[in-house]
Design a protein around this motif. Structure first.
Motif, PDB file in Angstrom:
ATOM      1  N   ASP A   8      27.915  54.233  49.171  1.00 61.14           N
ATOM      2  CA  ASP A   8      28.086  53.544  50.424  1.00 61.14           C
ATOM      3  C   ASP A   8      28.859  52.180  50.367  1.00 61.14           C
ATOM      4  O   ASP A   8      29.449  51.672  51.356  1.00 61.14           O
ATOM      5  CB  ASP A   8      26.882  53.294  50.900  1.00 61.14           C
ATOM      6  CG  ASP A   8      26.539  52.661  52.264  1.00 61.14           C
ATOM      7  OD1 ASP A   8      27.036  53.257  53.193  1.00 61.14           O
ATOM      8  OD2 ASP A   8      26.056  51.320  52.324  1.00 61.14           O
ATOM      9  N   THR A   9      28.570  51.511  49.182  1.00 63.33           N
ATOM     10  CA  THR A   9      29.060  50.198  48.910  1.00 63.33           C
ATOM     11  C   THR A   9      30.637  50.462  48.904  1.00 63.33           C
ATOM     12  O   THR A   9      31.354  49.462  49.442  1.00 63.33           O
ATOM     13  CB  THR A   9      28.550  49.825  47.625  1.00 63.33           C
ATOM     14  OG1 THR A   9      27.062  49.585  47.853  1.00 63.33           O
ATOM     15  CG2 THR A   9      29.176  48.222  47.501  1.00 63.33           C
ATOM     16  N   LEU A  10      30.961  51.367  48.134  1.00 62.43           N
ATOM     17  CA  LEU A  10      32.639  51.549  47.970  1.00 62.43           C
ATOM     18  C   LEU A  10      33.129  52.004  49.529  1.00 62.43           C
ATOM     19  O   LEU A  10      34.169  51.313  49.651  1.00 62.43           O
ATOM     20  CB  LEU A  10      32.681  52.819  47.081  1.00 62.43           C
ATOM     21  CG  LEU A  10      33.047  52.191  45.460  1.00 62.43           C
ATOM     22  CD1 LEU A  10      34.491  51.467  45.474  1.00 62.43           C
ATOM     23  CD2 LEU A  10      32.042  51.096  44.990  1.00 62.43           C
ATOM     24  N   GLN A  11      32.419  52.713  50.153  1.00 61.10           N
ATOM     25  CA  GLN A  11      33.191  52.924  51.576  1.00 61.10           C
ATOM     26  C   GLN A  11      33.061  51.875  52.233  1.00 61.10           C
ATOM     27  O   GLN A  11      34.048  51.336  53.154  1.00 61.10           O
ATOM     28  CB  GLN A  11      32.244  54.051  52.158  1.00 61.10           C
ATOM     29  CG  GLN A  11      32.765  54.393  53.590  1.00 61.10           C
ATOM     30  CD  GLN A  11      32.094  55.606  54.224  1.00 61.10           C
ATOM     31  OE1 GLN A  11      31.165  55.837  53.681  1.00 61.10           O
ATOM     32  NE2 GLN A  11      32.713  55.993  55.325  1.00 61.10           N
ATOM     33  N   THR A  12      32.124  50.776  52.156  1.00 65.63           N
ATOM     34  CA  THR A  12      32.036  49.519  52.835  1.00 65.63           C
ATOM     35  C   THR A  12      33.325  48.799  52.537  1.00 65.63           C
ATOM     36  O   THR A  12      33.996  48.106  53.465  1.00 65.63           O
ATOM     37  CB  THR A  12      30.692  48.732  52.867  1.00 65.63           C
ATOM     38  OG1 THR A  12      29.830  49.683  53.240  1.00 65.63           O
ATOM     39  CG2 THR A  12      30.855  47.422  53.544  1.00 65.63           C
ATOM     40  N   ILE A  13      33.621  48.780  51.285  1.00 63.19           N
ATOM     41  CA  ILE A  13      34.531  47.982  50.701  1.00 63.19           C
ATOM     42  C   ILE A  13      36.104  48.467  51.591  1.00 63.19           C
ATOM     43  O   ILE A  13      36.806  47.707  51.900  1.00 63.19           O
ATOM     44  CB  ILE A  13      34.639  47.916  49.061  1.00 63.19           C
ATOM     45  CG1 ILE A  13      33.509  47.141  48.649  1.00 63.19           C
ATOM     46  CG2 ILE A  13      36.299  47.437  48.622  1.00 63.19           C
ATOM     47  CD1 ILE A  13      33.305  47.296  47.313  1.00 63.19           C
ATOM     48  N   TYR A  14      36.277  49.992  51.256  1.00 61.28           N
ATOM     49  CA  TYR A  14      37.385  50.375  51.714  1.00 61.28           C
ATOM     50  C   TYR A  14      37.683  50.203  53.306  1.00 61.28           C
ATOM     51  O   TYR A  14      38.683  49.822  53.668  1.00 61.28           O
ATOM     52  CB  TYR A  14      37.389  51.979  51.544  1.00 61.28           C
ATOM     53  CG  TYR A  14      37.793  52.452  50.023  1.00 61.28           C
ATOM     54  CD1 TYR A  14      38.890  53.342  49.884  1.00 61.28           C
ATOM     55  CD2 TYR A  14      37.106  51.986  48.790  1.00 61.28           C
ATOM     56  CE1 TYR A  14      39.375  53.517  48.692  1.00 61.28           C
ATOM     57  CE2 TYR A  14      37.771  52.301  47.595  1.00 61.28           C
ATOM     58  CZ  TYR A  14      38.841  52.959  47.746  1.00 61.28           C
ATOM     59  OH  TYR A  14      39.138  53.400  46.440  1.00 61.28           O
ATOM     60  N   ASP A  15      36.616  50.172  53.995  1.00 61.01           N
ATOM     61  CA  ASP A  15      36.745  50.304  55.485  1.00 61.01           C
ATOM     62  C   ASP A  15      36.985  48.687  55.768  1.00 61.01           C
ATOM     63  O   ASP A  15      37.842  48.597  56.762  1.00 61.01           O
ATOM     64  CB  ASP A  15      35.476  50.526  56.059  1.00 61.01           C
ATOM     65  CG  ASP A  15      35.094  52.119  56.010  1.00 61.01           C
ATOM     66  OD1 ASP A  15      36.255  52.920  55.419  1.00 61.01           O
ATOM     67  OD2 ASP A  15      34.130  52.711  56.295  1.00 61.01           O
ATOM     68  N   SER A  16      36.105  47.737  55.103  1.00 59.05           N
ATOM     69  CA  SER A  16      36.502  46.519  55.362  1.00 59.05           C
ATOM     70  C   SER A  16      37.755  45.853  55.159  1.00 59.05           C
ATOM     71  O   SER A  16      38.497  45.160  56.136  1.00 59.05           O
ATOM     72  CB  SER A  16      35.577  45.540  54.940  1.00 59.05           C
ATOM     73  OG  SER A  16      35.579  44.170  55.226  1.00 59.05           O
ATOM     74  N   LEU A  17      38.209  46.232  54.161  1.00 58.14           N
ATOM     75  CA  LEU A  17      39.604  45.742  53.607  1.00 58.14           C
ATOM     76  C   LEU A  17      40.992  46.517  54.037  1.00 58.14           C
ATOM     77  O   LEU A  17      41.886  46.254  53.761  1.00 58.14           O
ATOM     78  CB  LEU A  17      39.457  45.564  51.990  1.00 58.14           C
ATOM     79  CG  LEU A  17      38.562  44.500  51.649  1.00 58.14           C
ATOM     80  CD1 LEU A  17      38.584  44.482  50.133  1.00 58.14           C
ATOM     81  CD2 LEU A  17      38.795  43.346  52.118  1.00 58.14           C
ATOM     82  N   ARG A  18      40.327  47.723  54.523  1.00 58.64           N
ATOM     83  CA  ARG A  18      41.468  48.746  55.214  1.00 58.64           C
ATOM     84  C   ARG A  18      42.280  49.027  53.816  1.00 58.64           C
ATOM     85  O   ARG A  18      43.511  49.106  53.877  1.00 58.64           O
ATOM     86  CB  ARG A  18      42.326  47.968  56.341  1.00 58.64           C
ATOM     87  CG  ARG A  18      41.469  47.500  57.508  1.00 58.64           C
ATOM     88  CD  ARG A  18      42.217  46.851  58.207  1.00 58.64           C
ATOM     89  NE  ARG A  18      41.510  46.187  59.532  1.00 58.64           N
ATOM     90  CZ  ARG A  18      41.739  45.353  60.287  1.00 58.64           C
ATOM     91  NH1 ARG A  18      43.050  44.732  60.384  1.00 58.64           N
ATOM     92  NH2 ARG A  18      41.083  44.860  61.155  1.00 58.64           N
ATOM     93  N   LEU A  19      41.659  49.528  52.596  1.00 54.64           N
ATOM     94  CA  LEU A  19      42.273  49.959  51.702  1.00 54.64           C
ATOM     95  C   LEU A  19      43.019  51.460  51.657  1.00 54.64           C
ATOM     96  O   LEU A  19      44.346  51.499  51.244  1.00 54.64           O
ATOM     97  CB  LEU A  19      41.673  49.795  50.667  1.00 54.64           C
ATOM     98  CG  LEU A  19      40.872  48.513  50.112  1.00 54.64           C
ATOM     99  CD1 LEU A  19      40.123  48.575  49.052  1.00 54.64           C
ATOM    100  CD2 LEU A  19      41.822  47.382  49.710  1.00 54.64           C
TER     101      LEU A  19
END
Length: 373
Positions: free
Chosen positions: A313-324
């Motif tokens: 969940d933490t990695l998904q939050t990072i990807y979504d927030s930073l639009r990686l």
């Protein structure tokens, strides 16, 4: 007296300084007053023997890969992982590069920044035995191909860095101004940025993918990095200071013991606790000022405790927030890691006295308040 709780680091394993060229090595020794402990003379001799070969290999690399180096560029905006030492930056770094769409400076590239394009294949294939199985300060695996801090590359390339303290730990802190660039003149800052960019370009020439870069020392430099790399993303991770403090003290003592050209001072007189307190204050004073310069979509704050509790969940939050990128592509791999390797990993246990906790709450009050600890 070596800390018996540290993982073993055999005498034949290379130290940071083995990757330097003679000029950088000479400056390191001169700035440390040549105050080498008798027991560390063999280490100093081995580094002195190695450094000329780094210059020779660099010359060969520049001939063989001249065009590749000249045309090297970043393959997309870099992602910087920042946060205090022992806050989970290494774990997050390892997780991010499980996504094959990203790459990172490797341990060998940071160890031998002057010639890795020419020599990395050899060390990866024939010299794995030179590294121990675990890092001295914790239970993270080692390996030439593992992601590594670019700060070690910058030290080896001769730039000023607080990491020079590790070579001569009895001499005290050095280059503290390079934690936030306060007092560093424009020419020196530009040289630092140019050297970092040149190194990252060579790494990109090797990996041909966007880079995930991790270095706690970058925490107080975010404004300068955002200016140098305008589309860069920043992942800032925090951890409960009551765990952060003793773990960081252990980190520096282990590095001093393993990497130092001086035998470390007794724990009761090594000044490590004051050093750790000073570094966080200096880094975060700058971070809290400079983060205002960064686009809100380019910076995310996460907590170590959340990463450990739910890495997927933490990695998904990072990807979504930073639009990686599309996280679904890597979700299964991260989930598998969480259900296997993550469950078997054992963190080090640390104890904090009531006096130490009171001191932390006084000195690091802003960190406690800002990040909810």
């Amino acid at each position: 007296m070596p800390d018996s709780s540290l993982n073993r680091y055999p005498f034949y394993c290379p130290r940071f300084w083995h990757g330097m060229r003679p000029s950088a090595w000479w400056r390191l020794l001169r700035r440390g007053g040549f105050a080498i402990s008798p027991s560390r003379v063999p280490l100093a001799c081995s580094v002195s023997t190695a450094t000329p070969f780094n210059t020779l290999l660099m010359g060969m690399q520049n001939l063989v890969y001249r065009r590749r180096i000249r045309e090297a560029e970043l393959h997309g905006p870099p992602v910087f992982i920042i946060g205090h030492w022992r806050s989970g930056t290494t774990l997050l770094h390892e997780l991010m590069v499980r996504d094959e769409r990203f790459s990172s400076p490797s341990t060998f590239q940071c160890f031998a920044p002057s010639h890795f394009l020419l020599t990395e294949w050899f060390f990866r294939r024939f010299a794995k035995w030179l590294l121990p199985g675990k890092r001295p300060m914790d239970n993270m695996d080692t390996g030439w191909d593992r992601p590594q801090e670019d700060e070690f590359a910058l030290v080896n390339l001769g730039l000023p860095s607080p990491y020079r303290r590790i070579a001569f730990p009895r001499e005290g802190a050095v280059d503290m101004e390079y934690l936030d660039f306060e007092g560093v003149d424009e020419a020196a800052r530009q040289q630092w940025v140019d050297t970092l960019r040149s190194f990252l370009h060579r790494v990109s020439a090797s990996t041909t993918r966007p880079l995930v870069i991790k270095s706690p020392t970058h925490t107080g430099r975010v404004g300068h990095l955002a200016a140098a790399f305008p589309q860069a993303r920043f992942i800032h991770i925090t951890r409960d200071p009551r765990a952060l403090f003793p773990s960081t003290c252990r980190l520096w003592r282990s590095l001093d013991d393993v990497q130092g050209l001086q035998a470390p001072a007794p724990t009761s007189d090594d000044g490590i606790e004051d050093y750790v307190l000073d570094c966080l204050e200096k880094m975060y004073r700058a971070f809290h000022q400079q983060k205002q310069q960064i686009d809100q979509h380019h910076l995310i704050n996460i907590r170590y405790e959340d990463l450990i509790a739910d890495p997927v969940d933490t990695l998904q939050t990072i990807y979504d927030s930073l639009r990686l990128a599309d996280f679904e592509t890597v979700r299964e791999d991260i989930q598998t890691w969480a259900e296997t390797e993550h469950k078997s990993y054992q963190t080090n246990a640390h104890q904090l006295s009531s006096e130490q906790e009171n001191l932390l709450r006084e000195r690091w009050a802003e960190y406690f308040d800002e990040y909810g600890y």
